[in-house]
Enzyme design. Structure first.
Site, short mmCIF file in Angstrom:
data_model
loop_
_atom_site.label_atom_id
_atom_site.label_comp_id
_atom_site.label_asym_id
_atom_site.label_seq_id
_atom_site.Cartn_x
_atom_site.Cartn_y
_atom_site.Cartn_z
N ARG A 1 38.86 26.70 -3.92
CA ARG A 1 39.07 27.78 -2.97
C ARG A 1 39.71 29.02 -3.63
NH1 ARG A 1 39.86 28.58 2.84
NH2 ARG A 1 41.67 29.94 3.12
N HIS B 1 32.46 35.00 4.57
CA HIS B 1 32.87 33.67 4.32
C HIS B 1 31.87 32.54 4.87
CE1 HIS B 1 37.45 34.67 3.40
NE2 HIS B 1 36.93 35.50 3.95
N SER B 2 32.22 31.20 4.56
CA SER B 2 31.56 30.40 5.16
C SER B 2 32.48 29.17 5.37
CB SER B 2 30.07 29.62 4.41
OG SER B 2 30.77 28.97 3.56
N GLU C 1 31.94 34.04 9.42
CA GLU C 1 31.77 32.62 8.76
C GLU C 1 30.35 32.09 8.92
OE1 GLU C 1 34.15 31.14 7.28
OE2 GLU C 1 35.91 31.68 7.97
N TYR D 1 41.83 29.99 13.81
CA TYR D 1 43.37 29.64 13.49
C TYR D 1 44.23 30.88 13.15
CZ TYR D 1 41.49 28.60 8.88
OH TYR D 1 40.62 28.89 7.78
N ASN E 1 42.63 35.16 0.47
CA ASN E 1 42.74 35.65 1.83
C ASN E 1 43.95 35.47 2.63
OD1 ASN E 1 41.30 37.22 3.40
ND2 ASN E 1 40.35 35.56 4.86
N ARG E 2 44.99 34.98 1.79
CA ARG E 2 46.36 35.03 2.34
C ARG E 2 47.43 35.99 1.37
NH1 ARG E 2 43.44 32.64 5.08
NH2 ARG E 2 43.78 30.52 5.91
N HIS F 1 36.52 33.29 -1.34
CA HIS F 1 36.71 31.82 -1.53
C HIS F 1 35.57 31.31 -2.33
CE1 HIS F 1 39.57 32.01 2.19
NE2 HIS F 1 39.94 31.95 1.46
N ALA F 2 36.20 30.66 -3.31
CA ALA F 2 35.39 30.22 -4.41
C ALA F 2 34.03 29.36 -3.98
CB ALA F 2 36.07 29.63 -5.82
N ARG F 3 34.10 28.28 -3.14
CA ARG F 3 33.29 27.20 -2.78
C ARG F 3 32.24 27.82 -1.84
NH1 ARG F 3 38.27 23.49 -0.15
NH2 ARG F 3 38.70 24.92 1.64
N GLU F 4 32.56 28.94 -1.17
CA GLU F 4 31.50 29.22 -0.08
C GLU F 4 30.44 29.99 -0.73
OE1 GLU F 4 34.55 31.38 2.25
OE2 GLU F 4 35.86 29.78 2.39
O1 0X9 Z 1 40.88 30.95 6.32
C1 0X9 Z 1 40.33 31.88 5.94
O2 0X9 Z 1 40.69 32.64 5.16
C2 0X9 Z 1 38.79 32.16 6.88
N1 0X9 Z 1 38.22 31.01 6.93
S1 0X9 Z 1 37.53 29.89 5.79
O3 0X9 Z 1 37.17 28.72 6.02
N2 0X9 Z 1 36.40 30.91 5.03
O4 0X9 Z 1 38.75 30.01 4.81
C3 0X9 Z 1 39.10 32.74 7.96
C4 0X9 Z 1 39.67 34.05 7.83
C5 0X9 Z 1 40.12 34.87 9.23
N3 0X9 Z 1 40.79 35.83 9.09
C6 0X9 Z 1 42.21 35.93 8.76
N4 0X9 Z 1 42.85 34.85 8.67
N5 0X9 Z 1 42.78 36.98 8.59
ZN ZN Z 2 36.60 31.72 3.22
#
Ligand code: 0X9
Ligand code: ZN
Ligand code: ZN
Length: 260
Positions: A78, A148-149, A222, A200, A95-96, A20-23
Site C-alpha cells: 500500500r 482510490h479503490s 473509492e 472512517y 494518504n496519512r 496507494h500502490a495496490r489499488e
Molecule cells: O484510507 C484511505 O486513505 C482511503 N481509503 S483506502 O481504502 N483507499 O485506503 C480513504 C481516504 C479518505 N480521506 C481521508 N482519510 N482524508
Molecule cells: Zn487508497
C-alpha cells in the site's frame, strides 16, 4: 500530464491516481481519462466545453515505487518505498502524510504499520512534490480529485475531524449528483459523504489538505467493487468501471466550470 488548449492561466482541475500502490483500478482510470479527454475533445460537447474553459492536470501514478513493487514483489503493498536508518520497515502511507491534522487520528506512528503517517508531514517525496505543485498553483486549481479503490464511495472533507466542512451541503449535493450520473450507466451504487463518518476517521489525507488550502471541490473516489474482488478487480471490470467513473468526474467538472 497537463491537458490544455493553447494559452495559459486558465482555471484547472487536478486529479491524481495511484496514491496507494495496490489499488490498480486507480491508475487505469487516470489513463482512461486522458485518452477520453483527448479523443472526445471536439466531438463530445461536455468535454469540449470543459477543455475550452479549463485545464486538467493528471498525475497518473503518484506512488510509482509502490506501484512497481506491487507488480514485482507484493501485490498487496500500500505504502511508498522510502527507507530510513534505524528500522527495517519500509515506506509510509502517502494518504496519512499530508499536513492535515497529521497523525492525530486513524494513522500510526509505527513505521511498520500500513497506515504509518511518516516521520513528519510531507516526509514522502511523492507527497512533498504534489503538495508543492498544488500550493504553487492554488490560484487556478478549483477542484482536487483523488482516485482510490475500493468500496464505491464518493468522499469529501473532513476525515481528520467529525466537524462538517463549511461547504458541506454543496459538497454533498455535487457528490450525490455525481453518484447518480455514475449509476445511470450500469446501476453501480455509490455512497456519498464526509470521510470521517462514511468510511472512517483518518488524518493526513490529501483531500482534507487540499480543502483547507482553499480548493473547495475536493473529492476522494473509492472505485469498484464493494469487496467481492476488492483490490483484485478482474480485468473484465476495468472498462465498465472507467466508463461509469467518467460520468461522475465529468459531472463534477461541469459543476465546477459553472460555479467558479
Ligand atoms: O484510507 C484511505 O486513505 C482511503 N481509503 S483506502 O481504502 N483507499 O485506503 C480513504 C481516504 C479518505 N480521506 C481521508 N482519510 N482524508
Ligand atoms: Zn487508497
Ligand atoms: Zn503544460
Amino acid at each position: 500530464m497537463h491537458i490544455k488548449k493553447t494559452g495559459s492561466g486558465k482555471n484547472a482541475i487536478f486529479m491524481d491516481c495511484g496514491i496507494h500502490a495496490r489499488e490498480w483500478i486507480s491508475p487505469a482510470f487516470c489513463q482512461w481519462f486522458v485518452k477520453e479527454a483527448v479523443s472526445t475533445y471536439g466531438s463530445d460537447p461536455q468535454m469540449t466545453s470543459l477543455l475550452d474553459q479549463m485545464d486538467v492536470y493528471v498525475l497518473p501514478v503518484i506512488n510509482i515505487d509502490g506501484y512497481q513493487y506491487t507488480h514485482t514483489s507484493n501485490r498487496m503493498w500500500r505504502k511508498t518505498r522510502s527507507r530510513k536508518s534505524g528500522t527495517s520497515c519500509i515506506g509510509a502511507d502517502p494518504n496519512r502524510n499530508f499536513n492535515a491534522g497529521w497523525c492525530t487520528l486513524g494513522a500510526s506512528s509505527n513505521p511498520c504499520s500500513d497506515t504509518f503517517c511518516g516521520y513528519s508531514p510531507e516526509s514522502e517525496i511523492e507527497v512533498k512534490n504534489v503538495a508543492d505543485f498544488i500550493r504553487k498553483n492554488k490560484g487556478i486549481i478549483k477542484a482536487y480529485l483523488t482516485i482510490h479503490s475500493y468500496s464505491q464511495l464518493l468522499l469529501f472533507p473532513y476525515s481528520y475531524t467529525y466537524e462538517l466542512a463549511a461547504d458541506h451541503s454543496e459538497l454533498m449535493k455535487v457528490a450525490e449528483g455525481a453518484s447518480s450520473a455514475l449509476r445511470s450507466l450500469y446501476g453501480t451504487r455509490y455512497t456519498s459523504g464526509p470521510g470521517a463518518t462514511t468510511i472512517y476517521p483518518a488524518a493526513g489525507g490529501s483531500d482534507d489538505w487540499a480543502y483547507d488550502l482553499g480548493v473547495k471541490y475536493s473529492y476522494t473516489f473509492e472505485l469498484r467493487d464493494t469487496g467481492r474482488y476488492g483490490f483484485l478487480l478482474p480485468e473484465s471490470q476495468i472498462q465498465p468501471t472507467c466508463e461509469e467513473t467518467m460520468l461522475a468526474v465529468k459531472y463534477i467538472a461541469a459543476y465546477v466550470q459553472k460555479n467558479i
